[in-house]
Structure formats: structure tokens, C-alpha cells
Design a protein around this motif. Structure first.
Motif, PDB file in Angstrom:
ATOM      1  N   HIS A  88       0.764  -0.738  -0.037  1.00 59.40           N
ATOM      2  CA  HIS A  88       0.363  -0.264   0.214  1.00 59.40           C
ATOM      3  C   HIS A  88       1.068   1.394   0.076  1.00 59.40           C
ATOM      4  O   HIS A  88       2.125   0.950   0.251  1.00 59.40           O
ATOM      5  N   ASP A  89       0.678   1.697   0.045  1.00 61.15           N
ATOM      6  CA  ASP A  89       0.952   3.596  -0.342  1.00 61.15           C
ATOM      7  C   ASP A  89       0.680   4.527   0.497  1.00 61.15           C
ATOM      8  O   ASP A  89      -0.686   3.996   1.433  1.00 61.15           O
ATOM      9  N   VAL A 106      -4.519   2.087 -10.657  1.00 62.46           N
ATOM     10  CA  VAL A 106      -4.168   2.350 -11.673  1.00 62.46           C
ATOM     11  C   VAL A 106      -1.493   3.271 -11.072  1.00 62.46           C
ATOM     12  O   VAL A 106      -1.557   3.388 -12.224  1.00 62.46           O
ATOM     13  N   ILE A 107      -2.357   3.773 -10.332  1.00 59.15           N
ATOM     14  CA  ILE A 107      -0.672   4.497  -9.699  1.00 59.15           C
ATOM     15  C   ILE A 107      -0.156   3.091  -9.971  1.00 59.15           C
ATOM     16  O   ILE A 107       1.386   3.156 -10.461  1.00 59.15           O
ATOM     17  N   GLU A 108      -0.040   2.055  -9.640  1.00 63.00           N
ATOM     18  CA  GLU A 108       0.386   0.827  -9.361  1.00 63.00           C
ATOM     19  C   GLU A 108       0.937   0.469 -11.039  1.00 63.00           C
ATOM     20  O   GLU A 108       2.004   0.345 -11.044  1.00 63.00           O
ATOM     21  N   SER A 109      -0.115   0.621 -11.981  1.00 67.34           N
ATOM     22  CA  SER A 109       0.420   0.101 -13.255  1.00 67.34           C
ATOM     23  C   SER A 109       1.160   0.964 -13.978  1.00 67.34           C
ATOM     24  O   SER A 109       1.727   1.056 -14.697  1.00 67.34           O
ATOM     25  N   ARG A 110       0.859   2.327 -13.597  1.00 64.36           N
ATOM     26  CA  ARG A 110       1.618   3.296 -14.136  1.00 64.36           C
ATOM     27  C   ARG A 110       3.460   3.338 -13.440  1.00 64.36           C
ATOM     28  O   ARG A 110       3.970   3.705 -14.362  1.00 64.36           O
ATOM     29  N   HIS A 125       8.803  -1.141  -3.776  1.00 67.29           N
ATOM     30  CA  HIS A 125       8.731   0.476  -3.857  1.00 67.29           C
ATOM     31  C   HIS A 125       8.181   1.540  -2.954  1.00 67.29           C
ATOM     32  O   HIS A 125       7.238   0.004  -2.232  1.00 67.29           O
ATOM     33  N   SER A 126       8.268   3.357  -2.987  1.00 68.38           N
ATOM     34  CA  SER A 126       7.123   3.304  -2.288  1.00 68.38           C
ATOM     35  C   SER A 126       6.892   5.083  -2.322  1.00 68.38           C
ATOM     36  O   SER A 126       7.671   4.966  -2.344  1.00 68.38           O
ATOM     37  N   LEU A 127       5.567   4.700  -1.617  1.00 68.98           N
ATOM     38  CA  LEU A 127       5.276   5.681  -2.772  1.00 68.98           C
ATOM     39  C   LEU A 127       4.335   7.044  -0.773  1.00 68.98           C
ATOM     40  O   LEU A 127       3.852   6.270  -0.405  1.00 68.98           O
ATOM     41  N   TYR A 128       5.114   8.221  -1.185  1.00 65.91           N
ATOM     42  CA  TYR A 128       3.932   9.322   0.134  1.00 65.91           C
ATOM     43  C   TYR A 128       3.985  10.297  -0.433  1.00 65.91           C
ATOM     44  O   TYR A 128       4.900  10.832  -1.341  1.00 65.91           O
TER      45      TYR A 128
END
Length: 143
Positions: A88-89, A106-110, A125-128
Motif C-alpha cells: 500500500h501507499d 492505476v498508480i501501481e500500473s503507471r 517501491h514506496s509512495l508517500y
């Protein structure tokens, strides 16, 4: 043997009272994204006499063993969550420190498309995402 004890043994860690207590607390949904200091305070509140240095040491061991994930959000202090969760992000409020977990296909695919475009095979990866709460429950401080 409890699930926590099995997780410790599987990670190659000896089953000790501090490790078991900290792991038990980390399993509560209210204790995700918790700092070592807050975990220590919670232990004191429930009558456990485990020192702050021990809490830090155990969390570092758990991080090394892959039991917890350490995050460094904008607050400047590390927070921890169990690593057994699905990917998760995070959305983080810069005013009150609230952390919201989210997943978005969508974010994961992009992200995968961008990595492929640059000849990178993603291994992690990590997204904050940082912002400010827009609800009245947020303690907006100086933001």
C-alpha cells in the motif's frame, strides 16, 4: 506456540518477553505507523517495564528481520508498521501527522510502465503523498 512466537522463530530471533510484547502491540490496528517513543509509552500504560533502549533495539531487529517496515515521513521521526500487510501507499497530513493507507491499481500500473520505459525492473517501491487535512478534525497547527 502463538503466531508471534512463530514469526520470531522464523525470523531467527529468540522468543523473549520484550519481543513478544512489542510484536503483540504492533499487531493492533491502532499501532500501525507508531514511533518507538509512542510504543514505549503504550508499554508503560499497560504496565510493562520495558526500557526505551530495548524498544529501539527490538524494532531495529524486527526491521532487519523483515517483521516491520520503517518509514520516515516528514515528521522527522521513524515510524513502524508490520511488514506482513499487502502493499500500500501512504497519504500523510503535514499538520496533524495522520497517515492514511491506500492502494490504487492505476498508480501501481503507471509505476510499472514508467520503470519499463526506463529499463528498470522494480523490486520494491514506496509512495508517500503529503498534504493537509481538509476536515475539521485535523489539528492544523501552523500549516
Amino acid at each position: 506456540m502463538t503466531d508471534g512466537n512463530l514469526a520470531l522463530k522464523k525470523a531467527g530471533l529468540k522468543v523473549t518477553l520484550p519481543r513478544v510484547k512489542i510484536l503483540e502491540l504492533m499487531q493492533g490496528p491502532e499501532n500501525q505507523h507508531i514511533s518507538a517513543e509512542d510504543l514505549y509509552k503504550t508499554l508503560l500504560d499497560i504496565g510493562e517495564e520495558i526500557g526505551l533502549a530495548t524498544v529501539y533495539r527490538v524494532l531495529n531487529q524486527f526491521d532487519d528481520a523483515g517483521i516491520v517496515t520503517r518509514h520516515h515521513f516528514e515528521s522527522g521521526k521513524a515510524v513502524f508498521e508490520l511488514a506482513t500487510q499487502h502493499h500500500h501507499d501512504h497519504l500523510v497530513c503535514l499538520s496533524c501527522g495522520k497517515v492514511i493507507e491506500f492502494s490504487d491499481d492505476v498508480i501501481e500500473s503507471r509505476q510499472d510502465e514508467i520503470a519499463m520505459k526506463h529499463n528498470i525492473k522494480l523490486t520494491n517501491h514506496s509512495l508517500y503523498l503529503y498534504g493537509v487535512c481538509t476536515n475539521d478534525e485535523c489539528d492544523h497547527g501552523d500549516a
